[in-house]
Enzyme design. Structure first.
Site, PDB file in Angstrom:
ATOM      1  N   GLU A 131      21.231  -5.759  -6.228  1.00 19.76           N
ATOM      2  CA  GLU A 131      21.101  -4.620  -5.187  1.00 19.76           C
ATOM      3  C   GLU A 131      19.744  -4.748  -4.631  1.00 19.76           C
ATOM      4  O   GLU A 131      18.674  -5.407  -5.541  1.00 19.76           O
ATOM      5  CB  GLU A 131      21.105  -3.414  -5.692  1.00 19.76           C
ATOM      6  CG  GLU A 131      22.494  -2.920  -6.306  1.00 19.76           C
ATOM      7  CD  GLU A 131      22.537  -1.969  -7.251  1.00 19.76           C
ATOM      8  OE1 GLU A 131      23.594  -1.299  -7.983  1.00 19.76           O
ATOM      9  OE2 GLU A 131      21.266  -1.189  -7.150  1.00 19.76           O
ATOM     10  N   LYS A 133      15.950  -3.580  -4.054  1.00 18.40           N
ATOM     11  CA  LYS A 133      15.033  -2.341  -4.857  1.00 18.40           C
ATOM     12  C   LYS A 133      14.241  -1.783  -3.659  1.00 18.40           C
ATOM     13  O   LYS A 133      13.566  -2.137  -3.044  1.00 18.40           O
ATOM     14  CB  LYS A 133      13.975  -3.087  -5.680  1.00 18.40           C
ATOM     15  CG  LYS A 133      13.235  -2.261  -6.620  1.00 18.40           C
ATOM     16  CD  LYS A 133      12.470  -3.116  -7.439  1.00 18.40           C
ATOM     17  CE  LYS A 133      11.513  -2.110  -8.375  1.00 18.40           C
ATOM     18  NZ  LYS A 133      10.512  -1.059  -7.690  1.00 18.40           N
ATOM     19  N   ASP A 135      11.585   0.770  -2.161  1.00 18.73           N
ATOM     20  CA  ASP A 135      10.281   1.023  -2.526  1.00 18.73           C
ATOM     21  C   ASP A 135      10.086   2.271  -2.128  1.00 18.73           C
ATOM     22  O   ASP A 135       9.555   2.677  -1.014  1.00 18.73           O
ATOM     23  CB  ASP A 135       9.342  -0.051  -1.886  1.00 18.73           C
ATOM     24  CG  ASP A 135       7.926   0.024  -2.487  1.00 18.73           C
ATOM     25  OD1 ASP A 135       7.794   0.666  -3.579  1.00 18.73           O
ATOM     26  OD2 ASP A 135       7.065  -0.469  -1.860  1.00 18.73           O
ATOM     27  N   TYR A 250      21.740   5.213  -6.497  1.00 20.30           N
ATOM     28  CA  TYR A 250      22.147   4.044  -7.067  1.00 20.30           C
ATOM     29  C   TYR A 250      22.441   4.177  -8.498  1.00 20.30           C
ATOM     30  O   TYR A 250      22.609   3.168  -9.265  1.00 20.30           O
ATOM     31  CB  TYR A 250      21.296   2.922  -6.794  1.00 20.30           C
ATOM     32  CG  TYR A 250      19.906   3.190  -7.172  1.00 20.30           C
ATOM     33  CD1 TYR A 250      19.332   3.714  -8.126  1.00 20.30           C
ATOM     34  CD2 TYR A 250      18.980   3.467  -5.849  1.00 20.30           C
ATOM     35  CE1 TYR A 250      18.147   3.894  -8.431  1.00 20.30           C
ATOM     36  CE2 TYR A 250      17.692   3.462  -6.060  1.00 20.30           C
ATOM     37  CZ  TYR A 250      17.193   4.088  -7.496  1.00 20.30           C
ATOM     38  OH  TYR A 250      15.840   4.487  -7.528  1.00 20.30           O
ATOM     39  N   LYS A 316      21.967  -5.564 -12.171  1.00 22.07           N
ATOM     40  CA  LYS A 316      22.603  -4.799 -12.932  1.00 22.07           C
ATOM     41  C   LYS A 316      23.921  -5.363 -13.373  1.00 22.07           C
ATOM     42  O   LYS A 316      24.744  -5.890 -12.705  1.00 22.07           O
ATOM     43  CB  LYS A 316      22.821  -3.387 -12.310  1.00 22.07           C
ATOM     44  CG  LYS A 316      21.558  -2.766 -11.776  1.00 22.07           C
ATOM     45  CD  LYS A 316      21.938  -1.594 -11.226  1.00 22.07           C
ATOM     46  CE  LYS A 316      20.720  -0.749 -10.471  1.00 22.07           C
ATOM     47  NZ  LYS A 316      21.036   0.370  -9.605  1.00 22.07           N
ATOM     48  N   LYS A 340      10.797  -8.746  -8.684  1.00 19.31           N
ATOM     49  CA  LYS A 340       9.783  -8.346  -7.762  1.00 19.31           C
ATOM     50  C   LYS A 340       9.381  -9.475  -6.578  1.00 19.31           C
ATOM     51  O   LYS A 340       9.022 -10.541  -7.220  1.00 19.31           O
ATOM     52  CB  LYS A 340       8.491  -7.717  -8.437  1.00 19.31           C
ATOM     53  CG  LYS A 340       8.637  -6.538  -9.117  1.00 19.31           C
ATOM     54  CD  LYS A 340       9.117  -5.386  -8.372  1.00 19.31           C
ATOM     55  CE  LYS A 340       8.117  -4.789  -7.412  1.00 19.31           C
ATOM     56  NZ  LYS A 340       6.949  -4.149  -7.991  1.00 19.31           N
ATOM     57  N   CYS A 434     -24.476   2.778  16.697  1.00 26.18           N
ATOM     58  CA  CYS A 434     -23.261   2.893  16.943  1.00 26.18           C
ATOM     59  C   CYS A 434     -23.005   2.047  18.282  1.00 26.18           C
ATOM     60  O   CYS A 434     -23.770   2.009  19.001  1.00 26.18           O
ATOM     61  CB  CYS A 434     -23.081   4.406  17.481  1.00 26.18           C
ATOM     62  SG  CYS A 434     -21.284   4.573  18.226  1.00 26.18           S
ATOM     63  N   CYS A 437     -22.608   4.320  21.412  1.00 27.27           N
ATOM     64  CA  CYS A 437     -23.498   5.095  22.258  1.00 27.27           C
ATOM     65  C   CYS A 437     -24.956   4.503  21.721  1.00 27.27           C
ATOM     66  O   CYS A 437     -25.970   5.133  22.282  1.00 27.27           O
ATOM     67  CB  CYS A 437     -23.462   6.498  21.906  1.00 27.27           C
ATOM     68  SG  CYS A 437     -23.551   7.042  20.090  1.00 27.27           S
ATOM     69  N   CYS A 449     -21.225   8.234  13.035  1.00 25.31           N
ATOM     70  CA  CYS A 449     -22.191   8.192  14.421  1.00 25.31           C
ATOM     71  C   CYS A 449     -22.153   9.591  14.424  1.00 25.31           C
ATOM     72  O   CYS A 449     -21.290  10.549  14.623  1.00 25.31           O
ATOM     73  CB  CYS A 449     -21.447   7.775  15.660  1.00 25.31           C
ATOM     74  SG  CYS A 449     -22.339   8.253  16.887  1.00 25.31           S
ATOM     75  N   CYS A 454     -20.921  11.189  21.634  1.00 24.28           N
ATOM     76  CA  CYS A 454     -20.665   9.506  21.875  1.00 24.28           C
ATOM     77  C   CYS A 454     -19.223   9.514  22.521  1.00 24.28           C
ATOM     78  O   CYS A 454     -18.229   9.964  22.197  1.00 24.28           O
ATOM     79  CB  CYS A 454     -20.681   9.167  20.415  1.00 24.28           C
ATOM     80  SG  CYS A 454     -19.988   7.467  20.458  1.00 24.28           S
TER      81      CYS A 454
END
Length: 585
Positions: A131, A133, A135, A250, A316, A340, A434, A437, A449, A454
């Protein structure tokens, strides 16, 4: 967990050569694993990859076995399953322990699992189910006599957070199990069943949320799993409902009375669908190690086209009788193994670093990359989060860097190929001024900033105000805002209410701006984007003061905030506050 392994020096990985070193290493590993457990399970903000985390746990287990005299870890360090309990919800004890899965990262490890199943069951060709997996965040949902009564997170495996109110916001989750199928067949309903599954945010919803954040000048969320976990642990179900969580089932924990348990994993999948629950839609059956590995590889090739986040495959044993023969240990069933997937990781050149200025003045560096294709998408940019990240990784313009998609979604730089660094590649110096500006930047943990006028900040504040999550001014997009700010037509949110057709603004947008005057007061306050004022605080201010005019006298506002409110009131902006008598508005 997502991200690259960080915080481990080369010396950390040197095997101990004597008992004293082993003890030091064991103590460090316990502390480090506990820290990563806290980041992953409680804060949904992991610093290292799943593989790096599992390597730490494997090393610790091997050292503890080799040096038993060290004794067990303190109770507050490195619980076997981690612990997602936040302390913000009532705790509830699972009827059956809620275990995790053993993990593998190589073909050899997965084939070793197959061989173990063959030896333990005596079946040379055991039926296996492969199946995807998911996340997300593990969840246990209890139905009693077919009615949903409780939803609990894994917690420490024995008890978790009761998040029932938040889980009930999931539109696809029925409150009752369907008693009969479409063909009239009666579905078995146990007296009590703990259904085990995963709560997640699919890619479409993840993209929608991030599009809103980017339109508002906020940094996008990096990973759907972390967003789902953070969303589920919010205290206000109405806030949870604004993000469309999904759930898939599941497995099961306790099963008591009323009917027999499904005799196989495939039978469970069929029953979940018959009950009207969201379940695993596709799986593959394998009876040999080669078929198992082929199914895992096929799933790995397909996952880029799935609409939900996956980080691996789960193998499984299909038969319930065989599952019971194999049993479980303290942390995982011995009849299942997760594989994984390694994230696709490619090298490309860092050709520049640009700075983005947010609505509050926070400066976020962004990596400009030579285009590289990962998972069917061409990557040209990746967030660097902050100046500390650049310094920690010693990122330099001209470097060859490793790029992968964190959670298969957000591009991330996970390392530098120092061996390819040219002698002409200089250390990056964060600008002192910055870029928008020219104001001298302030650095106190984050770079900011300080100039509220700005132009970049003004644009981000207006975008935030006009976004769907703000007052929702349709047609007032980034391009029009850029032109209005650059042309001096607006210098802040209040300036929107002075615009006319002569300013080059379409009539439909002017009508939307006028309509926004009647946005509900709490929503209007949120849209102003004051630091520390989220939805709840805004609603509290709206309830307390009842109008913008009264809010101008609020002790909570600084001088700039009061000046803005006074200006808005002068321009005829008077958003209503629901529940208050008209005379108090």
């Amino acid at each position: 967990m997502v991200g690259a392994p960080v915080g481990l020096s080369a010396a950390d990985s040197v095997p101990p050569v004597d008992a004293a070193q082993a003890i030091t290493r064991i103590q460090w590993l316990r502390s480090e694993i506990a820290r990563h457990n806290e980041l992953y399970f409680k804060k949904a903000a992991p610093e290292i990859s799943d593989e790096a985390y599992d390597q730490l746990k494997r090393e610790l287990a091997a050292l503890e076995k080799a040096y038993p005299s060290v004794g067990p870890a303190p109770a507050d360090q490195a619980p076997a399953l981690g612990d997602d309990r936040s302390g913000d919800f009532p705790a509830y004890r699972h009827r059956e322990p809620m275990r995790s899965l053993e993990k593998s990262y190589t073909e050899d490890e997965l084939r070793a699992f197959y061989a173990r199943v063959v030896r333990a069951t005596g079946d040379e060709h055991p039926v296996l189910v492969v199946e995807p997996k998911f996340d997300g965040l593990a969840i246990s949902v209890t139905y009693e006599h077919g009615r949903l009564v409780r939803a609990v997170t894994r917690g420490d495996g024995q008890e978790g957070d009761d998040v029932t109110a938040n889980v009930l916001t999931i539109a696809s989750l029925p409150r009752e199990l369907r008693a009969s199928s479409a063909d009239g067949t009666r579905n078995p309903i146990p007296d009590v069943v703990e259904l085990r599954g995963e709560i997640y945010i699919d890619y479409a919803e993840f993209a929608r949320i991030n599009a809103e954040r980017q339109a508002a000048g906020d940094e996008p969320f990096a990973h759907p799993r972390n967003l789902a976990a953070g969303t589920l642990k919010q205290r206000d179900p109405s806030e949870v409902a604004k993000r469309k969580l999904s759930v898939v089932f599941y497995g099961w924990g306790a099963w008591q009375g009323g009917s027999d348990e499904p005799g196989s994993q495939q039978a469970l999948h069929a029953l979940v669908r018959a009950w009207g629950l969201p379940g695993v839609k596709t799986w593959t059956v394998a009876t040999t190690a080669d078929e198992m590995w082929a199914a895992v590889k096929k799933l790995g090739a397909q996952r880029a086209h799935l609409g939900y986040p996956t980080d691996g495959a789960v193998v499984k044993v299909d038969s319930l009788a065989a599952q019971r023969r194999l049993g479980a240990n303290d942390t995982a069933p011995l009849w299942a193994m997760a594989y994984k997937f390694a994230p696709e990781r490619l090298s490309t050149r860092l050709i520049g670093i640009t700075l983005q200025i947010g609505r509050t003045g926070v400066v976020t560096p962004v990596a400009e990359l030579e285009p590289v294709k990962i998972g069917g998408t061409t990557i040209r940019r990746a967030t660097l989060h902050n100046a500390v990240e650049i310094e920690r990784r010693d990122l330099r313009v001209g470097d060859f860097v490793y790029v992968e998609k964190a959670g298969e979604v957000i591009p991330a730089i996970t390392g530098v190929d120092v061996s390819r660094r040219g002698s002409d590649v200089a250390a990056y110096e964060f600008p002192e001024n910055c870029p928008s500006c020219g104001t001298v930047l302030v650095r106190t943990g984050e770079v900011r900033c300080p100039n509220v006028k700005c132009a970049a900040q003004v644009k981000r504040r207006i975008e935030y105000f006009a976004a769907p999550s703000g007052v929702g001014i349709k047609g007032l997009g980034p391009a029009l805002i850029e032109r209005l700010v650059a042309g001096g037509k607006v210098t802040g949110v209040a300036g929107l209410y002075r615009l006319t057709h002569d300013d080059g603004v379409p009539e439909r947008v002017l009508a939307e701006i006028e309509r926004s005057k009647s946005a509900e007061l709490g929503r209007f306050i949120v849209a102003l984007g004051w630091p520390g004022v989220g939805r709840k605080a805004a609603e509290a201010l709206a309830a307390r003061y009842g109008s913008l005019a009264a809010l101008a006298e609020a002790q909570e506002l600084d001088e700039d905030g009061k000046a803005l409110v006074v200006e808005l009131v002068t321009l005829g902006v008077n958003p209503p506050s629901p529940g208050l008598p008209e005379k108090k508005r």
